[in-house]
Enzyme design. Sequence first.
Site: not given
Length: 620
Positions: A144, A153
């Site tokens: 995740e 990210e």
Amino acid sequence: MKVFCGRANPTTGSVEWLEEDEHYDYHQEIARSSYADMLHDKDRNIKYYQGIRAAVSRVKDRGQKALVLDIGTGTGLLSMMAVTAGADFCYAIEVFKPMADAAVKIVEKNGFTDKIKIINKHSTEVTIGPDGDMPCRANILITELFDTELIGEGALPSYEHAHRHLVQENCEAVPHRATVYAQLVESRRMWSWNKLFPVRVQTSCGEQVIVPPLELERCPGAPSVYDIQLNQVSPTDFTALSDVMPMFSVDFSKQVSSSAACHSRQFEPLASGRAQVVLSWWDIEMDPEGKIKCTMAPFWAHSDPEDLQWRDHWMQCVYFLPQEEPIVQGSSLCLVAHHDDYCVWYSLQKTSPEKNGRVYPSRPVCDCQAHLLWNRPRFGEINDQDRTDQYVQALRTVSLLLGEPFFTTSLLPWHNLYFWYVRTAVDQQLGPGAVVMPQAASLHAVVVEFRDLWRIRSPCGDCEGFDVHIMDDMIKRALDFRESKEAEPHPLWEYPCRRLSEPQQIMTFDFRHPVPLHPVRAEGSIELRRPGRSHGAVLWMEYHLTPDSTISTGLLESAEDKEDCCWNPHCKQAVYFFTSPDCRAPRGGPRTVSYTVEFHPRTGDVTMDFTLSDTRKDGC
């Protein structure tokens, strides 16, 4: 151990050296994290659980042991799901040490210590072998690593490294695939967040127009995404110029590349207009068949808009084309999505770049400096004609020292009191009778019940049958370190709420005089007039240009019969979350919230404390 930290004070403009706890940055990051928001995301949790069960079953059906690699484990929730689903062992990687320490305790409390190993490293530092962090490669990859932009990210480099070094070829992956979608639109409101419009001023000689500099008009703008709660943008604020188009997909079960790439989609415009903005979001499919899907689509593109999951850790993206382009219905065009290892951007072309062999446009970079100086709401504020008219009205009759209470360093509403400090610094240069505008400012507050934003501060307790109280306690300790007594900035037009009290003026600041030498303190109470759950107090500033002209950075409508709040869309308001929200209806007499607010002239700080008068819950 204490350390000295240099920090620019946004209100006074000075650089201060403060003594801080050596772990202050950890406390701050934990307090402001989205861990609770993610765990409250029921749709995300259920879909991950279903996908993990299916992946473990596929591996078991092949007669293999299920060895799981969980990158970015956080609380260890997904690893605990995997073990519960039948995985033989999980290697859970978490680079943030406070979170890794919490994951160790959570795993132990839930009884999975013999099945889950927490590895406090970045995934690119994990080693394989008899003496390594993992004895062998895993055959199930759970991650995740996504943000609103999907790849912001560092998901692509992490997946690329994992496939090369940490997992078996053609491993099972949860999620299995991600797809990015886009829709081309024309929107004056959203375009106002990116370009300066001509400023129209009514004078005695008629309308005068102030035209922005040509270099600003030609500038391609800032390259960064503007992530917002797109569900709070009305469909009347934009015209769709294309259908929703799948732009590109990433298969996480195979080798992933972080190299720069572009993906084009040919389309026929739905209408003629000005191509300005690309709205974008993604979905993830947890299984190879695509039966288990978690989507970020806004309500007008959602398969079941009545069943939308509110979330703040993933939102939707607004991208601005380098220049607006006129398009004609019936004339085929190509929308091109470009990305590098961390960022996505879009361009509009007449033909596919793959077909014509054109060099792919590089990532747009601001060359006018305005997009580096101002954020998107600031552009919208400058383009607000009503606001301009207020200034013009106030300027007609006075000879004055004029300043605008906006500064790029400001985060909270009262940080713009920097104007007062600048005005004080030039006090000796002001002649007798000089007028200062704005003449004053006032701090206002209202107690509200949020529809959804309360989730970011609400304890999780139990998540999908797993005890995560340890994470709740860790966040509470971090909040108690400082954050629980501080307000935090939020653009509340994106976060619906209803008023439980009338707006109330808390404190005033008189700019006609220099900053006072001694603290200014205000104490009082706010009466709750409506039933509901008191999640917190919202604070904002109002600037009084003249006695007849006021600009609010907060509530725009405050009629007594209107409960739903309408907020200034160009400003962030301050939210002071109550530690224990009260949910009792105001029966048997008025309910009140007591407050103490103090302005400290030396530091420019505004400190506050709000206390619910009665915490009984019998009226929920």
